[in-house]
Design an enzyme around this catalytic site. Structure first.
Site, PDB file in Angstrom:
ATOM      1  N   HIS A 152      61.355 -14.517 -22.757  1.00 36.22           N
ATOM      2  CA  HIS A 152      62.039 -13.739 -23.795  1.00 36.22           C
ATOM      3  C   HIS A 152      61.716 -14.285 -25.179  1.00 36.22           C
ATOM      4  CE1 HIS A 152      64.499 -12.351 -20.421  1.00 36.22           C
ATOM      5  NE2 HIS A 152      65.075 -11.455 -21.220  1.00 36.22           N
ATOM      6  N   ASN A 184      59.954 -22.937 -21.176  1.00 38.29           N
ATOM      7  CA  ASN A 184      60.848 -21.781 -21.211  1.00 38.29           C
ATOM      8  C   ASN A 184      62.210 -22.088 -20.604  1.00 38.29           C
ATOM      9  OD1 ASN A 184      61.591 -18.950 -21.513  1.00 38.29           O
ATOM     10  ND2 ASN A 184      61.234 -18.748 -19.319  1.00 38.29           N
TER      11      ASN A 184
END
Length: 342
Positions: A152, A184
């Site tokens: 994201h 991440n």
């Protein structure tokens, strides 16, 4: 140009990860000027698609009648580039059709939006963005067994104020391939949490996030080259070497001060003990590396440096605990990003 700016534009190695980044940033006190390489620019955004540009006539001699008309190609269509500006409830993004990644994704968070808990991630799924033409679109199968997370750019945890807003963050136009373990799911996630905690100190925070493709110096011939992996079958989606965040922390007053923060992190494992400020860079460095402009309309007198106003440090939490919070469990006690101690 400072050596810091040069380091960001022309030398931070993804392969070397945070260690190389820190080594280059450590030289920020040196002021020796060096020539910077020319990087391709990212096109200016338009929505929904740019109209054919109006040709600007070149002054010609009155006695010269051109035998050609290059702009006549527009009768068949405008070649581009096209920015695919796409606003949603929780994001506004500009898509790069060449890399199949966003060029940037913007978000706005407030104390109210972060404290709201009206959505459940278990009801959200990753989806392809059908606003992008099919031949330029990132596909779900591009990520399958690629070894990278669908990372994201605007985190899902920033959009829990509405299920629709949360769902919008799962569009692939909000994703880039990111190293999972160590980045991440770890350092990058702690960095996102730092951004959310800014709402404890600022009533309004705007963040622009995106990928970078920075050159790396070849150890054999000393030349700089841009090299990155491309995933998918056929290869479609570029794997960024780095990611940036530009933060605008607003004091809430009309015409008030804005605390600016700019950070560049390698798309690689980063030790959680690494200080966040070791990745802080001048905003101009990101602009030169990305071909984008972020604060051209913000007067100098309204600007403050974020990490001089608050302590730029991470609050490390276990990945499983963060997921439980996102799925609706009671959040842990929030630790605000308070004023910097002297």
């Amino acid at each position: 140009m400072s050596k810091t700016t040069l380091a960001i534009i022309a030398g931070v190695s993804a392969a070397a990860g945070s260690a190389a980044t820190a080594a280059i940033y450590a030289s920020r006190t040196q002021r020796k000027d060096s020539p910077s390489p020319t990087l391709p620019s990212t096109p200016t955004s338009t929505y929904p698609s740019p109209p054919p540009p109006v040709p600007i006539p070149t002054p010609l001699r009155k006695d010269l009648l051109p035998p050609v008309n290059p702009t006549g190609v527009f009768q068949y269509g405008f070649p581009g580039p096209t920015s695919d500006l796409h606003p949603t409830l929780s994001t506004t993004s500009c898509f790069d059709r060449r890399t199949r990644n966003p060029a940037w994704v913007a978000e706005h968070i407030t104390t109210a939006s972060i404290n709201a808990n009206n959505a459940d991630r278990r009801h959200s799924i990753f989806v392809e963005d059908e606003t992008i033409p099919e031949k330029f679109r990132a596909k779900l199968h591009d990520y399958f067994r690629s070894g990278y997370d669908r990372g994201h750019q605007v985190p899902a945890a920033d959009a829990k104020w509405s299920q629709d807003a949360l769902d919008n963050t799962f569009l692939l136009t909000n994703m880039c391939p990111q190293v999972g373990e160590g980045f991440n799911r770890d350092y990058w996630a702690h960095f996102e949490d730092f951004c959310r905690r800014l709402t404890n100190h600022y009533p309004s925070v705007r963040i622009v996030t995106g990928p970078l493709y920075l050159p790396k110096r070849d150890h054999e011939d000393g030349k700089w080259r841009v090299s990155y992996e491309v995933i998918g079958n056929p290869p479609n989606v570029s794997v960024p070497t780095h990611f940036y965040k530009v933060i605008f922390a607003e004091d809430g007053k009309t015409g008030g001060d804005v605390s600016l923060g700019a950070f560049v992190l390698p798309n690689a494992r980063i030790d959680n003990e690494k200080p966040l400020q070791s990745f802080e860079v001048p905003i101009e460095a990101i602009e030169r590396a990305s071909g984008l402009e972020f604060a051209g309309k913000l007067p100098t007198q309204r600007r403050k440096r974020l990490c001089e106003e608050i302590t730029c440090s991470l609050l490390v939490r276990d990945y499983a605990d963060r997921q439980k919070n996102l799925l609706g469990s009671p959040p842990p006690k929030r630790i605000g990003a308070g004023p910097r101690s002297s």
